[in-house]
Scaffold this active site. Structure first.
Site: not given
Length: 447
Positions: A217, A291
């Site tokens: 999370d 990324h």
């Protein structure tokens, strides 16, 4: 690399830092002075590093004797912690974790609660300390257990130098804290389940830096109320990413500065509300490398459950020097969608270069948001902002080069076995030297 301005006034003095902080952060008295005053070694209170005997009573007894003006010392070794710890009412105290505390029971809310503590330091002196949560025992079946840490009503403090491993739920919660420094920390856990936030923080005047997170999370998240935070050199290495929210009624967040964020399969900005009220203002995200991640740059004021009221006012957000790509062009690389009742304004995108790992175009989505850059509309008068929705398809590939960190994970950690505790990382953003070196003390307080 962004230049950082900081001064160490003396070994025992708090640190003054530039950017969004409003004053000094950190303990008022250094740990060595506290250790000289009084040291409580938990092995003198019955602790045994056998991985079986509950160390909780020994820690509580040591805390009772050294929580005012002293240092509690956990020597190297593995200790079973089968008691939920409540370390409260500390005054000018330090807790030196040089061993491993391994969760040894099914607890209730959090394994370690530090509350109502002033001028306190929770740290590893040998940079090998850790809390081992064995969260896989819960998470592999889709269940959750207790959080590892909660720091509540803590002021003039620092937390640094150890690892939080495989939590059964959230990792570190900082609840109503002030004048703090949180740094040189590693969170490592299962990366495919929610409700495993690494750092949830609200309070005033806090410096968070040199952090690496792998979890399922959020990575470093600002909750309300919060003001005067500097968050830098953050490495979210398979994670939900850095966020603000979710926000409800009475929101009050201002003067938050993120810089030097590196995201591997994580989102660098997710600001989330659904109605509520209050204000979010004066937030900067700069020097960001992404990324992968589903929504690398997102402001979403229709996220999750509608909490009612009139909507949160969002204003004066700056996104500067962003490079990277999202995971799929089916989702907008830039998403700034604000509440139609309280449109966002003074939003600036400056040198934001986001592409995709999937396909030959990206989408930008803007709604009720005013400023400059991407698909934002310009506002001539912020007192009367019209509603709008627009989407832009971009086919021109931006020209940029975004460095990869050598430690990037490409697959999720296993979720059915204990985690090995890794060494503390020494790099958190490409080309940036960690602000504080790791400690290598021998013994309590390094005496």
């Amino acid at each position: 690399m962004q230049v950082k301005l900081f001064y160490t006034l003396a070994l025992w003095a708090p640190i003054l830092v530039s950017a969004q902080l409003s004053g000094s952060v950190g303990p008022l008295v250094d740990f060595k002075t506290k250790a000289k005053n009084k040291t409580c070694d938990i092995t003198d209170y019955g602790a045994v590093a056998d991985g079986k005997t509950d160390v909780g009573p020994a820690i509580l007894d040591a805390w009772g004797n050294c929580s005012t003006g002293g240092l509690i010392y956990v020597p190297p070794g593995t200790y079973s912690l089968a008691t939920d710890l409540e370390l409260k009412h500390g005054e000018s105290t330090a807790f030196q974790l040089d061993g491993v505390l391994a969760r040894g029971h099914e607890g209730s809310y959090q394994l370690i609660l530090v509350r109502n503590c002033h001028d306190c330091e929770f740290f590893s002196g040998n940079s090998q300390g850790a809390v081992q949560g064995y969260g896989y025992e819960y998470l592999q079946d889709g269940n959750y257990g207790e959080r590892l840490f909660r720091f509540q009503d803590v002021s003039d403090f620092s937390v640094h130098g150890f690892a939080a491993i495989d939590s059964p739920a959230y990792y570190l919660v900082f609840d109503t804290v002030s004048n703090g420094e949180i740094y040189n920390l590693l969170v490592r856990g299962i990366a495919d389940l929610g409700m495993t936030d690494a750092f949830d923080i609200w309070g005033q005047n806090v410096w968070i830096h040199d952090i690496e997170v792998t979890n399922g999370d959020e990575c470093v998240t600002v909750k309300s109320p919060a003001s005067d935070f500097l968050i830098e050199n953050i490495y979210c290495n398979l994670s939900g990413g850095t966020a603000i929210g979710s926000l409800g009624t009475g929101t009050n967040i201002s003067n938050i500065h993120y810089r030097n964020l590196y995201m591997n399969q994580a989102d660098a900005c997710y600001l989330k509300t659904h109605n509520g009220d209050g204000i979010v203002k004066n937030i900067v995200w700069e020097n960001v490398i992404v990324h992968g991640g589903p929504y690398p740059l997102a402001v979403n004021e229709a996220w999750g459950k509608d909490v009612g009221s009139t909507g949160v006012q969002v204003q004066n957000l700056t996104f500067r020097n962003w490079y990277g790509e999202n995971t799929a062009n089916s989702r907008p690389a830039i998403r700034i969608e604000c509440d139609e009742d309280v449109p966002c304004y003074d939003i600036t995108l400056d040198n934001v270069n986001l592409w995709t790992e999937d396909g030959d175009y990206v989408e930008w989505s803007c709604a009720n948001a005013y400023g400059s850059g991407a698909c934002l509309q310009e506002a001539k008068d912020t007192g009367d902002l019209a509603t709008y929705t627009t989407a832009v398809t971009v086919t021109a590939t931006p020209s940029y080069s975004a460095t990869h960190m050598p430690g990037d994970f490409t697959t999720n950690p296993p979720s059915t076995a204990p985690f090995t505790i890794p060494p503390m990382p020494t790099s958190f953003y490409p080309g940036a030297t960690p602000i504080s070196t790791l400690l290598s003390l021998s013994g309590a307080g390094g005496l």
